[in-house]
Design a protein around this motif. Structure first.
Motif, short mmCIF file in Angstrom:
data_model
loop_
_atom_site.label_atom_id
_atom_site.label_comp_id
_atom_site.label_asym_id
_atom_site.label_seq_id
_atom_site.Cartn_x
_atom_site.Cartn_y
_atom_site.Cartn_z
N HIS A 60 85.84 -31.81 -50.01
CA HIS A 60 86.15 -32.79 -49.18
C HIS A 60 86.33 -32.00 -47.77
CE1 HIS A 60 90.23 -31.37 -49.28
NE2 HIS A 60 90.11 -31.24 -50.81
N ASP A 61 86.38 -32.73 -46.53
CA ASP A 61 86.73 -32.22 -45.52
C ASP A 61 88.05 -31.64 -45.27
OD1 ASP A 61 84.19 -32.76 -44.67
OD2 ASP A 61 84.61 -34.48 -43.50
N LEU A 62 88.30 -30.43 -44.35
CA LEU A 62 89.70 -30.04 -44.20
C LEU A 62 89.92 -29.94 -42.65
CD1 LEU A 62 89.83 -27.21 -46.80
CD2 LEU A 62 91.04 -29.37 -46.95
N THR A 63 90.87 -30.73 -42.08
CA THR A 63 91.18 -30.63 -40.90
C THR A 63 92.11 -29.62 -40.31
OG1 THR A 63 90.55 -32.93 -40.95
CG2 THR A 63 91.78 -32.20 -38.83
N LYS A 64 91.85 -28.82 -39.25
CA LYS A 64 92.90 -27.99 -38.69
C LYS A 64 93.49 -28.62 -37.32
CE LYS A 64 93.31 -23.16 -37.02
NZ LYS A 64 92.60 -21.81 -36.88
N ILE A 65 94.75 -28.36 -37.28
CA ILE A 65 95.49 -29.06 -36.13
C ILE A 65 96.33 -28.04 -35.51
CG2 ILE A 65 97.11 -30.77 -35.06
CD1 ILE A 65 96.16 -32.62 -37.46
N VAL A 66 96.01 -27.73 -34.16
CA VAL A 66 96.95 -26.62 -33.51
C VAL A 66 97.28 -27.45 -32.13
CG1 VAL A 66 97.22 -24.42 -32.24
CG2 VAL A 66 95.77 -24.83 -34.19
N LYS B 271 87.75 -28.40 -39.76
CA LYS B 271 87.48 -27.08 -39.60
C LYS B 271 86.29 -26.33 -40.84
CE LYS B 271 88.08 -22.79 -38.24
NZ LYS B 271 87.74 -22.47 -36.85
N PHE B 272 86.56 -27.24 -41.80
CA PHE B 272 85.65 -27.15 -43.10
C PHE B 272 85.07 -28.33 -43.67
CE2 PHE B 272 88.71 -23.44 -43.05
CZ PHE B 272 87.68 -22.24 -42.98
N LYS B 273 84.03 -28.45 -43.60
CA LYS B 273 83.30 -29.85 -44.13
C LYS B 273 83.05 -29.74 -45.47
CE LYS B 273 81.05 -31.12 -39.86
NZ LYS B 273 80.08 -31.71 -39.46
N LYS B 274 83.18 -30.94 -46.31
CA LYS B 274 82.78 -30.79 -47.58
C LYS B 274 81.29 -30.21 -47.95
CE LYS B 274 79.98 -35.24 -48.18
NZ LYS B 274 79.77 -36.45 -48.97
N GLY B 275 81.20 -29.50 -49.06
CA GLY B 275 80.32 -28.94 -49.39
C GLY B 275 80.09 -27.30 -48.73
N GLU C 282 74.69 -29.13 -44.96
CA GLU C 282 75.30 -30.23 -45.59
C GLU C 282 74.31 -31.35 -46.31
OE1 GLU C 282 77.62 -32.38 -42.51
OE2 GLU C 282 78.61 -30.41 -41.72
N GLY C 283 73.65 -30.45 -47.02
CA GLY C 283 72.66 -31.30 -47.74
C GLY C 283 71.44 -31.92 -47.18
N LYS C 284 71.29 -31.66 -45.71
CA LYS C 284 70.09 -32.03 -44.92
C LYS C 284 69.38 -30.83 -44.70
CE LYS C 284 73.16 -33.79 -42.07
NZ LYS C 284 73.99 -34.49 -40.92
N LEU D 142 77.63 -35.44 -52.69
CA LEU D 142 78.05 -34.16 -52.58
C LEU D 142 77.22 -33.46 -54.00
CD1 LEU D 142 79.41 -31.40 -51.58
CD2 LEU D 142 81.14 -32.03 -52.90
N VAL D 143 77.49 -34.12 -55.04
CA VAL D 143 76.56 -33.57 -56.06
C VAL D 143 75.80 -34.61 -56.73
CG1 VAL D 143 78.51 -31.85 -56.86
CG2 VAL D 143 78.72 -34.38 -57.67
N ILE D 144 74.76 -34.56 -57.35
CA ILE D 144 73.68 -35.45 -57.80
C ILE D 144 73.26 -35.06 -59.19
CG2 ILE D 144 71.89 -34.48 -56.57
CD1 ILE D 144 70.80 -37.13 -56.08
N ASN D 145 73.11 -35.91 -59.80
CA ASN D 145 72.45 -35.91 -61.14
C ASN D 145 70.86 -35.06 -61.00
OD1 ASN D 145 71.08 -36.19 -63.84
ND2 ASN D 145 72.84 -37.53 -64.32
#
Length: 341
Positions: free
Chosen positions: A16-22, A30-34, A88-90, A142-145
């Protein structure tokens, strides 16, 4: 997914995405899923208060979006194409040359019928330049069979979804028909239009004959161009159904097989296409090509120059999307004209 200590997360994939707040400085993802955690990310994550992370737990038969994207990329990439890096899978596909974009539309549709996969492209038979974007691919989750990618590979059956055909170096000959031009009563304003259109494909007119409205003269002019080495012949004038318009019958008597006299395109209904036994193309252009910005000639020419031998069915398909709206400011080819197939 599974929970893991951040200090042990190098090489793991975020779920999952991680948000940075200052305060007053930074707020956002700050960091995206994947994202694959690197050693230098650890201190940043700890400073964000992330003692633990949720990462992808590998299961047999499952693929990360980036790995799946490479499979879709390989299905797409034919001759004359290059690909971007994965993000990001693209993955985007670009043209590596100037040429004609060809798409296996049936295969594209079948793959896009599969859940969690997508490939978006430009229109088939579109003339492109080197560096032009042709297609974008990605998987939805994010993940696929793995089985879903296996199905896509099976559908493609070893064929490539996209290719760009390079333009060929034709020796163009023009036969200009009309008593008014032949007798020098008026200036030939048709040939300069054709010359400008040919320049788009780095072609020049190497042979030019001006003849009267006489069938025998037209036939002889066509044969002369062919004997002088022309590998594409274009005839102008005398293309309507008036009794004194004899260019279509002259083209036939010159030895060409007529694919179609008439096309479901406006402007350009009186267009003629034929081929000689050696596949040399010959076209009869209606007067609209001289004064209309975009016509059937603009739809057919890039395919001819790319070496595509057109059939009666190919011309028939032009009817879907073959109506020019005659916009006050012409945006062709960036419009719907000719985009039906």
């Amino acid at each position: 997914m599974k929970k893991i200590r951040t200090i042990d997360a190098v090489g793991q994939i975020l779920c999952h995405d991680l948000t940075k707040i200052v305060k007053d400085i930074e707020k956002g993802v700050k960091f995206k899923k994947g994202h694959i955690i690197q050693q230098e990310d650890i201190d940043v994550l700890l400073d964000m208060g992330k003692e633990n992370l949720y990462v992808w737990k590998h299961k047999e038969g499952m693929l990360h979006e980036n790995d799946a994207a490479f499979i879709l990329r390989d299905i797409c990439m034919g001759n004359g194409t290059v690909a971007s890096d994965v993000k990001e899978g693209k993955i985007d596909i670009y043209s590596d040359i100037d040429g004609l974009l060809r798409i296996n539309v049936d295969t594209l549709n079948q793959i896009n019928m599969q859940d969690e996969l997508m490939i978006a492209t430009r229109h088939n038979n579109y003339p492109v330049k080197k560096g032009d974007l042709l297609a974008g691919t990605r998987v939805i989750p994010l993940v696929i069979n793995q089985e879903k990618l296996d199905v896509a590979v099976k559908i493609a059956n070893g064929d490539k979804l996209l290719e760009v055909l390079p333009y060929k170096d034709y020796k163009v000959g023009i036969v200009t028909t009309g008593s008014e031009v032949y007798n020098k009563r008026i200036e030939d304003t048709f040939t300069p239009v054709i010359i400008e259109k040919l320049k788009q494909y780095n072609l020049e007119v190497e042979h030019h004959e001006i003849v009267n409205d006489d069938k025998e003269m037209i036939v002889n002019a066509i044969k002369k161009l062919k004997n002088n080495g022309a590998t594409m012949i274009i005839c102008t004038g005398g293309m309507s159904v008036d009794p004194d318009d004899v260019t279509p019958s002259a083209i036939k008597e010159s030895g060409a097989t007529i694919i179609s006299y008439g096309a479901p395109v406006l402007p350009g209904a009186m267009f003629l296409l034929g081929y000689f036994e050696d596949d040399l193309p010959i076209m009869g252009l209606p007067g609209c090509v001289m004064y209309s910005k975009s016509t059937v000639f603009d739809l057919v020419l890039p395919r001819i120059v790319a070496g595509v031998k057109l059939s009666k069915q190919d011309l028939a398909k032009l009817g879907h999307g073959g109506l020019c709206l005659r916009c006050p400011i012409c945006a062709f080819p960036h419009c719907e004209f000719g985009k039906g197939v």
